[in-house]
Design a protein around this motif. Sequence first.
Motif, PDB file in Angstrom:
ATOM      1  N   ARG A 302     -92.366  21.000  84.289  1.00 13.04           N
ATOM      2  CA  ARG A 302     -93.148  19.744  84.700  1.00 13.04           C
ATOM      3  C   ARG A 302     -94.493  20.112  85.264  1.00 13.04           C
ATOM      4  O   ARG A 302     -95.383  19.297  85.547  1.00 13.04           O
ATOM      5  CB  ARG A 302     -92.557  19.332  85.681  1.00 13.04           C
ATOM      6  CG  ARG A 302     -91.032  18.625  85.225  1.00 13.04           C
ATOM      7  CD  ARG A 302     -90.017  18.276  86.308  1.00 13.04           C
ATOM      8  NE  ARG A 302     -90.798  16.952  86.642  1.00 13.04           N
ATOM      9  CZ  ARG A 302     -90.248  16.659  88.072  1.00 13.04           C
ATOM     10  NH1 ARG A 302     -89.348  17.052  88.848  1.00 13.04           N
ATOM     11  NH2 ARG A 302     -90.917  15.507  88.427  1.00 13.04           N
ATOM     12  N   ILE A 303     -94.917  21.408  85.360  1.00  9.95           N
ATOM     13  CA  ILE A 303     -96.319  21.837  86.217  1.00  9.95           C
ATOM     14  C   ILE A 303     -97.557  21.451  85.257  1.00  9.95           C
ATOM     15  O   ILE A 303     -98.669  21.045  86.067  1.00  9.95           O
ATOM     16  CB  ILE A 303     -96.399  23.205  86.487  1.00  9.95           C
ATOM     17  CG1 ILE A 303     -96.355  24.097  85.266  1.00  9.95           C
ATOM     18  CG2 ILE A 303     -95.322  23.701  87.464  1.00  9.95           C
ATOM     19  CD1 ILE A 303     -96.710  25.525  85.349  1.00  9.95           C
ATOM     20  N   PHE A 304     -97.370  21.062  84.259  1.00  9.97           N
ATOM     21  CA  PHE A 304     -98.514  20.516  83.407  1.00  9.97           C
ATOM     22  C   PHE A 304     -98.975  19.135  83.294  1.00  9.97           C
ATOM     23  O   PHE A 304     -99.631  18.312  82.946  1.00  9.97           O
ATOM     24  CB  PHE A 304     -98.467  20.842  81.857  1.00  9.97           C
ATOM     25  CG  PHE A 304     -98.834  22.493  81.895  1.00  9.97           C
ATOM     26  CD1 PHE A 304     -99.927  23.221  82.174  1.00  9.97           C
ATOM     27  CD2 PHE A 304     -97.674  23.420  81.568  1.00  9.97           C
ATOM     28  CE1 PHE A 304    -100.089  24.615  82.195  1.00  9.97           C
ATOM     29  CE2 PHE A 304     -97.899  24.817  81.406  1.00  9.97           C
ATOM     30  CZ  PHE A 304     -99.238  25.428  81.838  1.00  9.97           C
ATOM     31  N   ASN A 305     -97.736  18.496  84.265  1.00  6.79           N
ATOM     32  CA  ASN A 305     -97.699  16.934  84.034  1.00  6.79           C
ATOM     33  C   ASN A 305     -98.653  16.472  85.110  1.00  6.79           C
ATOM     34  O   ASN A 305     -98.967  16.797  86.094  1.00  6.79           O
ATOM     35  CB  ASN A 305     -96.159  16.461  84.506  1.00  6.79           C
ATOM     36  CG  ASN A 305     -95.197  16.579  83.405  1.00  6.79           C
ATOM     37  OD1 ASN A 305     -95.543  17.219  82.364  1.00  6.79           O
ATOM     38  ND2 ASN A 305     -94.112  16.435  83.603  1.00  6.79           N
ATOM     39  N   LYS A 306     -99.250  15.179  84.891  1.00  7.14           N
ATOM     40  CA  LYS A 306    -100.114  14.637  85.730  1.00  7.14           C
ATOM     41  C   LYS A 306     -99.549  14.441  87.129  1.00  7.14           C
ATOM     42  O   LYS A 306     -98.463  13.901  87.203  1.00  7.14           O
ATOM     43  CB  LYS A 306    -100.674  13.323  85.193  1.00  7.14           C
ATOM     44  CG  LYS A 306    -101.843  12.726  86.052  1.00  7.14           C
ATOM     45  CD  LYS A 306    -102.359  11.673  84.903  1.00  7.14           C
ATOM     46  CE  LYS A 306    -103.661  11.067  85.505  1.00  7.14           C
ATOM     47  NZ  LYS A 306    -104.070   9.943  84.941  1.00  7.14           N
ATOM     48  N   ILE A 325    -105.443  19.041  83.628  1.00 11.58           N
ATOM     49  CA  ILE A 325    -106.605  19.420  82.697  1.00 11.58           C
ATOM     50  C   ILE A 325    -106.765  20.337  81.879  1.00 11.58           C
ATOM     51  O   ILE A 325    -107.403  20.531  80.867  1.00 11.58           O
ATOM     52  CB  ILE A 325    -107.780  19.046  83.845  1.00 11.58           C
ATOM     53  CG1 ILE A 325    -107.932  17.698  84.513  1.00 11.58           C
ATOM     54  CG2 ILE A 325    -109.136  19.364  83.228  1.00 11.58           C
ATOM     55  CD1 ILE A 325    -108.741  17.727  85.697  1.00 11.58           C
ATOM     56  N   CYS A 326    -106.425  21.627  82.397  1.00 11.07           N
ATOM     57  CA  CYS A 326    -106.363  22.946  81.672  1.00 11.07           C
ATOM     58  C   CYS A 326    -105.728  22.764  80.489  1.00 11.07           C
ATOM     59  O   CYS A 326    -106.170  23.206  79.446  1.00 11.07           O
ATOM     60  CB  CYS A 326    -105.857  23.878  82.754  1.00 11.07           C
ATOM     61  SG  CYS A 326    -106.782  24.452  83.976  1.00 11.07           S
ATOM     62  N   LYS A 327    -104.510  22.171  80.372  1.00  7.43           N
ATOM     63  CA  LYS A 327    -103.757  22.053  78.979  1.00  7.43           C
ATOM     64  C   LYS A 327    -104.568  21.013  78.328  1.00  7.43           C
ATOM     65  O   LYS A 327    -104.593  21.518  76.945  1.00  7.43           O
ATOM     66  CB  LYS A 327    -102.340  21.447  79.341  1.00  7.43           C
ATOM     67  CG  LYS A 327    -101.194  21.316  78.399  1.00  7.43           C
ATOM     68  CD  LYS A 327    -100.206  20.703  78.873  1.00  7.43           C
ATOM     69  CE  LYS A 327     -98.976  20.718  77.463  1.00  7.43           C
ATOM     70  NZ  LYS A 327     -99.397  19.631  76.544  1.00  7.43           N
ATOM     71  N   ALA A 328    -105.175  19.957  78.527  1.00 12.57           N
ATOM     72  CA  ALA A 328    -105.872  19.318  77.753  1.00 12.57           C
ATOM     73  C   ALA A 328    -107.176  20.000  77.167  1.00 12.57           C
ATOM     74  O   ALA A 328    -107.299  19.911  76.052  1.00 12.57           O
ATOM     75  CB  ALA A 328    -106.365  17.964  78.541  1.00 12.57           C
ATOM     76  N   GLY A 334    -107.873  23.541  70.153  1.00 13.42           N
ATOM     77  CA  GLY A 334    -106.909  23.808  69.317  1.00 13.42           C
ATOM     78  C   GLY A 334    -105.915  24.945  69.765  1.00 13.42           C
ATOM     79  O   GLY A 334    -105.285  25.514  68.747  1.00 13.42           O
ATOM     80  N   GLY A 335    -105.975  25.226  71.068  1.00 11.67           N
ATOM     81  CA  GLY A 335    -105.201  26.211  71.681  1.00 11.67           C
ATOM     82  C   GLY A 335    -104.134  25.512  72.596  1.00 11.67           C
ATOM     83  O   GLY A 335    -103.676  24.632  72.323  1.00 11.67           O
ATOM     84  N   SER A 336    -103.457  26.669  73.256  1.00  7.54           N
ATOM     85  CA  SER A 336    -102.238  26.181  74.105  1.00  7.54           C
ATOM     86  C   SER A 336    -102.471  27.009  75.545  1.00  7.54           C
ATOM     87  O   SER A 336    -103.094  27.927  75.718  1.00  7.54           O
ATOM     88  CB  SER A 336    -101.141  26.662  73.430  1.00  7.54           C
ATOM     89  OG  SER A 336    -101.095  27.933  73.109  1.00  7.54           O
TER      90      SER A 336
END
Length: 360
Positions: A302-306, A325-328, A334-336
Motif C-alpha cells: 500500500r505504500i505507493f497508494n495515494k 508520484i515516484c511510481k507514476a 515505461g519502467g517500474s
Amino acid sequence: MESSGNTGYAADSAMAGRFAGVSGVAESLVENLSIGMVMVDNEGTICYLNQMAERILQISRQDVVGKRVYMLPLKTAIYKVLGENCRDYPVEMNIHGLVVQARATSVICREGACLGDMYELRDITAERREQRKSDEFVASMTHDLKSPLTVMLGYLDALVGDPKVLAGERAAQCVAEIKRSGHRLQGMIEDILDSYRLDAGLVEIRREFCNIGKVLAECCADLAQDAETHGIAFSCTVDPAIPIVKADAKQIGRLFSNIISNAIKFTPKSGEIKVSGFMDGTDIVMEVSDTGIGIPAKDQERIFNKYFRSAKVKGYKGTGLGLTICKALAEEHGGSIEVASSEGEGSCFRVRIPTESQSP
C-alpha cells in the motif's frame, strides 16, 4: 417471472404479474446490477429485491417479498431503509458496517400510472473511506505546510529585529535555515500540485537526450550533505556504462531525489545508505538500500497508494504523496518501482527504466 438462482421470489405473489412482461435479459441485468434494487408497490408491499440488495441488507427475499413494510421488524436493515424519506435527496446510513446511500424514485408504467417506488442502494463505504483519508490529508498537510513557514518567518523576524544578528555568524545560520525550510515547503507544494496533475492527466513527460547515470550522481551529490548532517554513512556508485537515452531528466531526477530523501528521513543516526546505478540487461536500474526503520509487511503493498502513510512513520513529516508520484513517473517512462523491506532492518527500493523504449 423467474429470478436468477432465487426460487424464493414467489411466482404467485400478487405483484409478480406486473413484471411478467419483463424479458429474461432485462431481468438478468437487474439481478446483476452493482447497486441494490428494492421495489415497493403503492400499498407498501415489497415486490422485488435483486441480489445486491440481499447482500447489502443481509436478508433473503423469501423473507420479505409479498410483505408490507409495516409488517417488518422495526430493527431490521430493510425497515430502516424503506422507512427513510429519501425521495427528494439521497440519504446515507450505516448498515451492517457498510455506508449505504439510499434513494427512492417512482416507477411509472407506459400508461402513466405509478406502480410504486424503486429504492436504489449503493455501497459507498470505499468512497467514504477515501474521502476520509483525503480530509485527514488536508488537515495534516495544512499543519505541515505551516511548520516550515513559521520557522522561516521566525528567523526573518530575528534578522530584521536585531541588527547585531545581521552582522554576525548567526546571520548565515538564519539564512541557511530559511533556505532549508523554503526548499521543504516548496517540495510539499510540488507534491500537492503533481498529485493534482496526475489525477487530471496533466503530467507531461518531455523526453530529451539524457544521461540518467549523471542525473543519479548529481542527486547523490546534492543529498550526501543532508545524510552527513544526520550522521548517516552515505555512498553512491554509478556504472559509467549506463547509456544516454531519451527521458525527462527533471522528472527522473525528482524520482531519484524522492527515494533517496525518504531513505535519509527514515534512517536513524549511525545508519547507512547505499545508492547504486547499473545496467541489468537492457534496463537501467537505480537501487537505494538503507538500514532504516523498515516497512511492515502488511503495508508494503500500500505504500505507493495515494495518501497512505504507515502507522510506523507516525511523527515523521510528509505528504503521503511522494511514492505515489515516484511510481507514476517510473511508469510514464515505461519502467517500474518495487520495494523489499524488513521491519526494523531497513528497505531497498529499486527503479527500473527500460532503455529499449527510451533509446535516442
